[in-house]
Write an enzyme that holds these catalytic residues in place. Sequence first.
Site, PDB file in Angstrom:
ATOM      1  N   LYS A   1       0.712  -1.007  -0.130  1.00 49.46           N
ATOM      2  CA  LYS A   1      -0.080  -0.103  -0.517  1.00 49.46           C
ATOM      3  C   LYS A   1       1.073   0.704  -0.481  1.00 49.46           C
ATOM      4  O   LYS A   1       0.755   1.926  -0.882  1.00 49.46           O
ATOM      5  CB  LYS A   1      -1.106   0.021   1.282  1.00 49.46           C
ATOM      6  CG  LYS A   1      -2.098   1.358   1.429  1.00 49.46           C
ATOM      7  CD  LYS A   1      -2.559   1.322   0.657  1.00 49.46           C
ATOM      8  CE  LYS A   1      -2.909   2.389   0.314  1.00 49.46           C
ATOM      9  NZ  LYS A   1      -4.009   3.157  -0.778  1.00 49.46           N
TER      10      LYS A   1
ATOM     11  N   CYS B   1      -3.100  11.025   0.886  1.00 49.79           N
ATOM     12  CA  CYS B   1      -2.419  10.082   0.438  1.00 49.79           C
ATOM     13  C   CYS B   1      -1.280   9.851   0.437  1.00 49.79           C
ATOM     14  O   CYS B   1       0.133   9.528   0.690  1.00 49.79           O
ATOM     15  CB  CYS B   1      -3.331   9.182  -0.273  1.00 49.79           C
ATOM     16  SG  CYS B   1      -4.786   8.745  -0.052  1.00 49.79           S
TER      17      CYS B   1
END
Length: 406
Positions: A201, A255
């Site tokens: 991720k 992010c």
Amino acid sequence: MINVIGLGYIGLPTALMMASHGVEVIGTDYNKELVDTLRAGYTTFKEDGIDELFQAALNAGIKFSTEYQVTDTYIVSVPTPYDKFSKKVDACYVISAVKSVMAVCPKGATVVIESTISPGTIDKYVRPVIEANGFTIGEDIHLVHAPERIIPGNMVYELLHNNRTIGADNKEIGEKVKALYASFCQGEIVVTDIRTAEMTKVVENTFRAVNIAFANELAKICRHDNMDVYEIIRICNMHPRVNILQPGPGVGGHCISVDPWFLVGDYPSLAKVIDESMRTNDGMPDFVLNRIYEIMKEKGLKEIGRVGLYGLTYKENVDDMRESPTLQLLESQERHLATGLKVYDPLITKDVVANQFHDLDTFLDAVDMVVIMVAHSEIREHMVELKNKVVLDTRNICNLDGVFKL
Ligand code: SAJ
């Protein structure tokens, strides 16, 4: 029944998607106002297709609550802020959610962490919480990491179509959770171990951050010698193995502008390219501010208060302002004691900064120079109205004569 914990940008669409595909879902959030809004039949943010999905989930019987439920599967999708100074993930919300799950869950339950976490977080913070509650992991409680991958602006589509990663301690639980996600996910679902899933991720977002930094660095190099970075990128991208991203006014969102710092924070002596890339991206709002002054000088504009920033969100057509380059630029102007920039964003209706306008015409009347910070569809539709302004286009969307680029 699935209890989705945290009904924000990721938890809510995930809960809605599962519910609308025949899974019994209760969504839990500690924010009563948010739960009341959902119960009243309103979604809490804008996304293509979210209203239709919400309606389908309501029709299928989704419920919302501030209470944790007694059930056999939990999906934890709470925020993971990062500490700006230590550059490390702050797992406090994940820890607190898992503690609350432990207080109600029966033996045999599966806890799926969807929140983005830095590699090692589950071992370091989540397992101890479960064990401290007297549970044996792998026997009483099963632990899974299923990091989300959906992009704001196209979440509903990507939730349905993206490939996914499931990290689990054992294959059987991994396959069980895979089947749950396969209720709606049409992409391939890979089952691996938890540590690998955590790493993938963060690496995915780091890959993008480093590649954006490369484009931003090219923009600076090209500016130095007055070359057209966009034309250079366009031509380079015609090579079969080159695919350069686009330079911009900075990298925002929660992010790409955050996750790579987890690697820098955990591996400071190893993550050199990543560290430098993040600094390059973080320096872009200052670069834009310098461009504004350069252009003002060239065009004989004297008042910074007659310069307007178009766009407050971190990217086009979303209403999310987290880590937005415009907010960073406004902070930067304060540091340079040059306050007064005007601001407008059609998607931000609340007053969030000084000198903010809520109507495009009034905003344009108040400025001589417009800096396009975000490529919202609205500005594309009103491009011709900018033709009497000095324009700095940081997103390469405006082809009016005389427009300035990064
Ligand atoms: N940006 C550029 N140039 C580009 C592309 C993006 O300057 O060529 C800027 C954008 O304007 C924005 C920032 O980068 O400020 C990030 O935008 P984005 O669209 O690249 O990504 P996010 O943050 O909206 O979503 C990312 C996605 N990650 C990847 O593509 C690897 C998404 O799939 C993740 O699920 C998401 O992060 C997340 O939640 O982690």
